[in-house]
Design a protein around this motif. Structure first.
Motif, short mmCIF file in Angstrom:
data_model
loop_
_atom_site.label_atom_id
_atom_site.label_comp_id
_atom_site.label_asym_id
_atom_site.label_seq_id
_atom_site.Cartn_x
_atom_site.Cartn_y
_atom_site.Cartn_z
N GLY A 122 0.77 -1.23 0.15
CA GLY A 122 0.10 0.00 -0.25
C GLY A 122 0.77 1.37 0.07
N ILE A 146 2.25 2.05 -3.44
CA ILE A 146 1.26 2.77 -4.35
C ILE A 146 1.04 3.96 -3.99
CG2 ILE A 146 -1.09 2.69 -5.03
CD1 ILE A 146 -1.12 -0.44 -4.46
N ALA A 177 -4.64 0.65 -2.85
CA ALA A 177 -3.74 0.93 -1.83
C ALA A 177 -4.60 0.99 -0.48
CB ALA A 177 -2.90 2.31 -1.98
#
Length: 236
Positions: A67, A70, A140
């Motif tokens: 996450g 991203i 994300a």
């Protein structure tokens, strides 16, 4: 004696999820965001295939790392995109060229046609870029949210001090990431809640810093900035 064509190939050493994640971190630090996201995704997929339960605590750091990568990609892409829009390409006309009135008019018409085509292409590119960014934000969020569930679930268990600290610090990073996603979505009051959670954990464990804070902001800076914006809105 074996011929060159019969020489046995050396044993291929499988890459571990942790090695992939570390490579992703290296790419992230080098500013190679697209590659970093791909590498973090590989690491997460590989470990998920090895672990029977997708909410196993061993996956928490991987959910966060994916996450976070991203978010870094989105932040960087947005900055580059703005810079690209600001850039103006000068027309390449030589000082020695002498044009007649008709020739200049034709040049203007050609430039206008070219500009219209370029604008249309830019518009299509922006639409595609926006769609991809929206999808990336969602991915994300889902990765960070899964990591949050994993860490909070772990903290509910009767665990030792070091494991508890590890789970808490990963959770703090996840709260920061969730806050950043919410800021991207203009949900600043919700982001404030996540930042305050992260700040609380940081103070509890006296953590010096987190790895990827955008724009050189500490959690304190983020909380203060959002609180000020919130107060300004109330005054209006």
């Amino acid at each position: 004696m074996d011929t060159a064509g019969n020489v046995p190939a050396p044993d291929l050493v499988p890459i571990s999820p942790e090695e992939l994640r570390k490579e992703g971190s290296r790419l992230l630090n080098a500013g190679r965001f697209e590659e970093a996201v791909h590498k973090m995704s590989e690491a997460l997929q590989l470990l998920t295939a090895q672990v029977p339960n997708e909410l196993d605590f061993s996956l928490a750091q991987y959910y966060y790392s994916y996450g976070d990568a991203i978010i870094a990609k989105l932040t960087n892409s947005s900055e580059l995109f703005v810079e690209a829009l600001r850039e103006e390409k000068p027309l390449a006309h030589s000082e020695e060229e002498k044009k007649t009135g008709k020739e200049e008019e034709k040049d203007i018409e050609r430039e206008e046609e070219k500009g219209a085509v370029e604008e249309e292409e830019k518009g299509e590119g922006r639409d595609e870029g926006t769609k991809e960014a929206v999808e990336d934000v969602q991915v994300a969020w889902e990765s960070l949210e899964t990591g949050r569930v994993v860490c909070e679930k772990k903290l509910e268990e009767d665990i030792g001090g070091e494991v508890k600290k590890e789970a808490s610090l990963i959770l703090g990073r996840i709260y920061l990431g969730l806050g950043e996603v919410l800021v991207m979505q203009e949900k600043k009051e919700d982001a404030l809640i996540e930042y305050e959670k992260a700040l609380k954990i940081r103070k509890k464990f006296n953590a010096v810093s987190y790895t990827h804070l955008r724009a050189h902001e500490t959690p304190e800076h983020l909380v203060c900035r959002l609180l000020l914006e919130k107060k300004k809105k109330k005054k209006k």
